[in-house]
Motif scaffolding. Structure first.
Motif, PDB file in Angstrom:
ATOM      1  N   TYR A  58       0.829  -1.204   0.000  1.00 51.21           N
ATOM      2  CA  TYR A  58       0.000   0.000   0.000  1.00 51.21           C
ATOM      3  C   TYR A  58       0.868   1.260   0.000  1.00 51.21           C
ATOM      4  O   TYR A  58       0.531   2.260  -0.643  1.00 51.21           O
ATOM      5  CB  TYR A  58      -0.931  -0.006   1.203  1.00 51.21           C
ATOM      6  CG  TYR A  58      -1.949   1.113   1.199  1.00 51.21           C
ATOM      7  CD1 TYR A  58      -2.933   1.170   0.206  1.00 51.21           C
ATOM      8  CD2 TYR A  58      -1.921   2.103   2.168  1.00 51.21           C
ATOM      9  CE1 TYR A  58      -3.865   2.192   0.181  1.00 51.21           C
ATOM     10  CE2 TYR A  58      -2.848   3.131   2.157  1.00 51.21           C
ATOM     11  CZ  TYR A  58      -3.816   3.175   1.163  1.00 51.21           C
ATOM     12  OH  TYR A  58      -4.742   4.193   1.139  1.00 51.21           O
ATOM     13  N   THR A  59       1.990   1.204   0.714  1.00 53.61           N
ATOM     14  CA  THR A  59       2.926   2.336   0.688  1.00 53.61           C
ATOM     15  C   THR A  59       3.479   2.533  -0.716  1.00 53.61           C
ATOM     16  O   THR A  59       3.643   3.676  -1.180  1.00 53.61           O
ATOM     17  CB  THR A  59       4.068   2.105   1.681  1.00 53.61           C
ATOM     18  OG1 THR A  59       3.534   1.928   2.990  1.00 53.61           O
ATOM     19  CG2 THR A  59       5.025   3.288   1.698  1.00 53.61           C
ATOM     20  N   GLY A  60       3.796   1.432  -1.397  1.00 53.52           N
ATOM     21  CA  GLY A  60       4.249   1.547  -2.773  1.00 53.52           C
ATOM     22  C   GLY A  60       3.194   2.154  -3.680  1.00 53.52           C
ATOM     23  O   GLY A  60       3.512   2.943  -4.588  1.00 53.52           O
ATOM     24  N   TYR A  61       1.926   1.830  -3.421  1.00 52.60           N
ATOM     25  CA  TYR A  61       0.839   2.427  -4.217  1.00 52.60           C
ATOM     26  C   TYR A  61       0.724   3.923  -3.929  1.00 52.60           C
ATOM     27  O   TYR A  61       0.601   4.741  -4.858  1.00 52.60           O
ATOM     28  CB  TYR A  61      -0.473   1.719  -3.893  1.00 52.60           C
ATOM     29  CG  TYR A  61      -1.697   2.472  -4.360  1.00 52.60           C
ATOM     30  CD1 TYR A  61      -2.018   2.558  -5.717  1.00 52.60           C
ATOM     31  CD2 TYR A  61      -2.536   3.097  -3.437  1.00 52.60           C
ATOM     32  CE1 TYR A  61      -3.135   3.256  -6.144  1.00 52.60           C
ATOM     33  CE2 TYR A  61      -3.662   3.789  -3.852  1.00 52.60           C
ATOM     34  CZ  TYR A  61      -3.950   3.876  -5.207  1.00 52.60           C
ATOM     35  OH  TYR A  61      -5.065   4.563  -5.622  1.00 52.60           O
ATOM     36  N   GLY A  91       6.491  11.314   0.803  1.00 54.83           N
ATOM     37  CA  GLY A  91       7.001  10.598   1.975  1.00 54.83           C
ATOM     38  C   GLY A  91       6.977   9.090   1.777  1.00 54.83           C
ATOM     39  O   GLY A  91       7.894   8.383   2.219  1.00 54.83           O
ATOM     40  N   ALA A  92       5.932   8.577   1.103  1.00 55.92           N
ATOM     41  CA  ALA A  92       5.874   7.144   0.818  1.00 55.92           C
ATOM     42  C   ALA A  92       6.982   6.723  -0.136  1.00 55.92           C
ATOM     43  O   ALA A  92       7.580   5.645   0.012  1.00 55.92           O
ATOM     44  CB  ALA A  92       4.503   6.786   0.246  1.00 55.92           C
ATOM     45  N   ALA A  93       7.284   7.559  -1.116  1.00 58.24           N
ATOM     46  CA  ALA A  93       8.382   7.244  -2.032  1.00 58.24           C
ATOM     47  C   ALA A  93       9.710   7.196  -1.282  1.00 58.24           C
ATOM     48  O   ALA A  93      10.549   6.307  -1.529  1.00 58.24           O
ATOM     49  CB  ALA A  93       8.432   8.283  -3.148  1.00 58.24           C
ATOM     50  N   LEU A  94       9.924   8.118  -0.351  1.00 58.00           N
ATOM     51  CA  LEU A  94      11.129   8.081   0.471  1.00 58.00           C
ATOM     52  C   LEU A  94      11.179   6.818   1.324  1.00 58.00           C
ATOM     53  O   LEU A  94      12.248   6.236   1.521  1.00 58.00           O
ATOM     54  CB  LEU A  94      11.183   9.321   1.365  1.00 58.00           C
ATOM     55  CG  LEU A  94      11.389  10.663   0.661  1.00 58.00           C
ATOM     56  CD1 LEU A  94      11.263  11.803   1.659  1.00 58.00           C
ATOM     57  CD2 LEU A  94      12.748  10.723  -0.027  1.00 58.00           C
ATOM     58  N   SER A  95      10.026   6.372   1.817  1.00 58.60           N
ATOM     59  CA  SER A  95       9.980   5.143   2.621  1.00 58.60           C
ATOM     60  C   SER A  95      10.361   3.927   1.791  1.00 58.60           C
ATOM     61  O   SER A  95      11.090   3.042   2.266  1.00 58.60           O
ATOM     62  CB  SER A  95       8.577   4.958   3.211  1.00 58.60           C
ATOM     63  OG  SER A  95       8.216   6.038   4.042  1.00 58.60           O
ATOM     64  N   ILE A  96       9.895   3.860   0.550  1.00 60.56           N
ATOM     65  CA  ILE A  96      10.251   2.734  -0.320  1.00 60.56           C
ATOM     66  C   ILE A  96      11.741   2.770  -0.636  1.00 60.56           C
ATOM     67  O   ILE A  96      12.421   1.724  -0.652  1.00 60.56           O
ATOM     68  CB  ILE A  96       9.412   2.769  -1.601  1.00 60.56           C
ATOM     69  CG1 ILE A  96       7.927   2.562  -1.269  1.00 60.56           C
ATOM     70  CG2 ILE A  96       9.879   1.695  -2.568  1.00 60.56           C
ATOM     71  CD1 ILE A  96       7.606   1.234  -0.616  1.00 60.56           C
ATOM     72  N   LEU A 112      17.323  -3.309   2.531  1.00 56.93           N
ATOM     73  CA  LEU A 112      17.427  -4.673   2.016  1.00 56.93           C
ATOM     74  C   LEU A 112      18.743  -4.882   1.276  1.00 56.93           C
ATOM     75  O   LEU A 112      19.401  -5.917   1.439  1.00 56.93           O
ATOM     76  CB  LEU A 112      16.242  -4.961   1.087  1.00 56.93           C
ATOM     77  CG  LEU A 112      14.873  -5.073   1.749  1.00 56.93           C
ATOM     78  CD1 LEU A 112      13.785  -5.270   0.698  1.00 56.93           C
ATOM     79  CD2 LEU A 112      14.844  -6.209   2.753  1.00 56.93           C
ATOM     80  N   GLY A 113      19.133  -3.926   0.448  1.00 56.44           N
ATOM     81  CA  GLY A 113      20.400  -4.052  -0.261  1.00 56.44           C
ATOM     82  C   GLY A 113      21.588  -4.115   0.667  1.00 56.44           C
ATOM     83  O   GLY A 113      22.502  -4.934   0.479  1.00 56.44           O
ATOM     84  N   LEU A 114      21.578  -3.283   1.696  1.00 60.28           N
ATOM     85  CA  LEU A 114      22.685  -3.298   2.653  1.00 60.28           C
ATOM     86  C   LEU A 114      22.732  -4.608   3.428  1.00 60.28           C
ATOM     87  O   LEU A 114      23.811  -5.161   3.668  1.00 60.28           O
ATOM     88  CB  LEU A 114      22.536  -2.120   3.615  1.00 60.28           C
ATOM     89  CG  LEU A 114      23.664  -1.897   4.616  1.00 60.28           C
ATOM     90  CD1 LEU A 114      24.983  -1.662   3.892  1.00 60.28           C
ATOM     91  CD2 LEU A 114      23.350  -0.710   5.512  1.00 60.28           C
ATOM     92  N   ALA A 115      21.558  -5.130   3.810  1.00 60.80           N
ATOM     93  CA  ALA A 115      21.523  -6.406   4.528  1.00 60.80           C
ATOM     94  C   ALA A 115      22.060  -7.546   3.668  1.00 60.80           C
ATOM     95  O   ALA A 115      22.808  -8.414   4.154  1.00 60.80           O
ATOM     96  CB  ALA A 115      20.095  -6.706   4.979  1.00 60.80           C
TER      97      ALA A 115
END
Length: 315
Positions: free
Chosen positions: A56-59, A288-293, A300-303
Motif C-alpha cells: 500500500y505504501t508503494g501504491y 514521503g511514501a516514495a522516500l519510505s520505499i 534490504l540491499g545493505l543487509a
C-alpha cells in the motif's frame, strides 16, 4: 485324596492387526497434525499486515496526495524522480553514512575496551556493568530534554568548560551546523555502547582460558594476544553488530528529531526525519511514501551485501 484337575486360564486375544501375508504386524496409522496451524497466526500477521502495508505504501508513492482528500492524482514515478533530485535527500543519506561509520567504530572500540577491562580483576565489576548498561534501557524521549539542556549555549557542558579553563571552546553546540551532528553522534554512542559492551563481554567469556594461557607461555604480550586470539574470536559478534548498526542508522529518527528536529539548516537531517517531515507536517504523503520505499530498498540491499561479506569471511 481328591484328584485336582488343572485349571486352564484363557489367553488374552491378540488384537494386533497383522498383514495379509501373515508376517509382521501392520503398523497403526497415526495421524499427526501438520505445523501449519501453529504458524498460521504469524503467517497471517506478516503477510496480511506487513506486506500489505508495504504494498500500500508503494501504491501511495505513485500519488500526489495529502493523506486526507478523496481525490488522488496518479503521477507514476514522479515522486521517486523528485526524491533523487532533492539535495536534502542526498544530504540526509550522507549524514546517515557518516553517522553509521563514526558510531560503529567508536562503539566497537569502547565495547571491546570495557569488556577487556571488566574481564580482568576489577573491584565492583558488577556495578560498572550496570552503569554501562543503564543508558540502553532509558527512553530517548526521556533523555532528549536533558541533552538539549546540557548542550545549550548556557548549558552544563559550557559551564564545565568555563570552569576548567577551556572557555574558548564553549559554543552553542546544537544551534550551529558544524557541531550539531557530532553532538547527535555522541548521544548515540553514549546510549548504545552498553549493548556493544555486553555482547563483547559475553563473546569473550566463550574463549577457552587454555588458549590464552598457551599464548602467554609462548611469550605473547597483551597486544599480541588481543590481535591474534581475542579479536578473531569476536568476528561473529562484530559482524552482527555491523548489521544492526547499519540498519539502525538507516532508521534513525528519535534522537535527531527529539533533540534538534533535523536542524539547524538540515545539518542533522536523516532519512527517518525527512520522511516524517514530508508526510506529517507538510502533508506530502505521496512523496514521503516514495522516500519510505527508497529507505526499504537501501536497507534490504545493505543487509544482502553484509550477509554476502559475512559468508565470504567464513569460507
Amino acid at each position: 485324596m481328591a484328584s485336582t484337575t488343572p485349571v486352564t486360564v484363557p489367553r488374552p486375544r491378540d488384537t494386533t492387526p497383522r498383514s495379509r501375508g501373515g508376517g509382521r504386524p501392520a503398523k497403526r496409522l497415526q495421524l499427526r497434525p501438520s505445523g501449519l496451524p501453529w504458524i498460521l497466526p504469524a503467517l497471517v500477521l506478516v503477510v496480511g499486515l506487513l506486506y500489505y502495508c508495504i504494498g500500500y505504501t508503494g501504491y501511495i508513492s505513485t500519488l500526489t496526495w495529502n493523506g486526507t482528500d478523496i481525490e488522488k492524482l496518479h503521477v507514476g514515478l514522479a515522486n521517486y524522480v523528485a526524491a533523487l533530485q532533492d539535495p536534502v535527500f542526498w544530504k540526509a543519506l550522507f549524514h546517515t553514512v557518516v553517522y553509521f561509520v563514526t558510531t560503529f567504530v567508536i562503539q566497537t572500540a569502547l565495547g571491546v575496551f570495557f569488556a577487556l577491562l571488566l574481564h580482568s580483576r576489577v573491584r565492583l565489576g558488577a556495578l560498572y556493568k550496570i552503569i554501562l548498561f543503564v543508558p540502553v534501557v532509558l527512553a530517548p524521549a526521556v533523555m532528549a530534554p536533558v541533552f538539549r539542556q546540557v548542550f545549550a549555549a548556557d548549558g552544563q557542558f559550557n559551564f564545565v568548560l568555563d570552569h576548567i579553563g577551556l572557555s574558548s571552546l564553549a559554543q552553542p553546540w546544537l544551534a550551529q551546523s558544524s557541531t550539531a551532528l557530532p553532538v547527535i553522534m555522541s548521544i548515540t554512542i553514549w546510549e548504545w555502547t552498553g549493548l556493544t559492551f555486553i555482547l563483547y563481554y559475553a563473546a569473550m567469556g566463550q574463549i577457552e582460558p587454555e588458549m590464552l594461557e598457551a599464548a602467554r607461555l609462548d611469550g605473547a604480550g597483551n597486544g599480541r594476544v588481543l590481535w591474534s586470539i581475542i579479536w578473531p574470536s569476536l568476528r561473529g559478534t562484530t559482524t552482527a553488530l555491523l548489521m544492526l548498526s547499519a540498519i539502525s542508522a538507516l532508521k534513525t529518527f528519535d534522537i535527531p528529531y527529539l533533540v534538534t528536529v533535523g536542524g539547524p539548516n538540515y545539518s542533522t537531517e536523516f532519512l527517518g526525519t525527512l520522511i516524517y517531515r514530508q508526510s506529517i507536517p507538510q502533508s506530502n504523503v505521496g512523496y514521503g511514501a516514495a522516500l519510505s520505499i527508497l529507505l526499504l530498498i537501501l536497507a534490504l540491499g545493505l543487509a544482502i551485501v553484509l550477509q554476502l561479506v559475512g559468508r565470504e569471511r567464513k569460507n
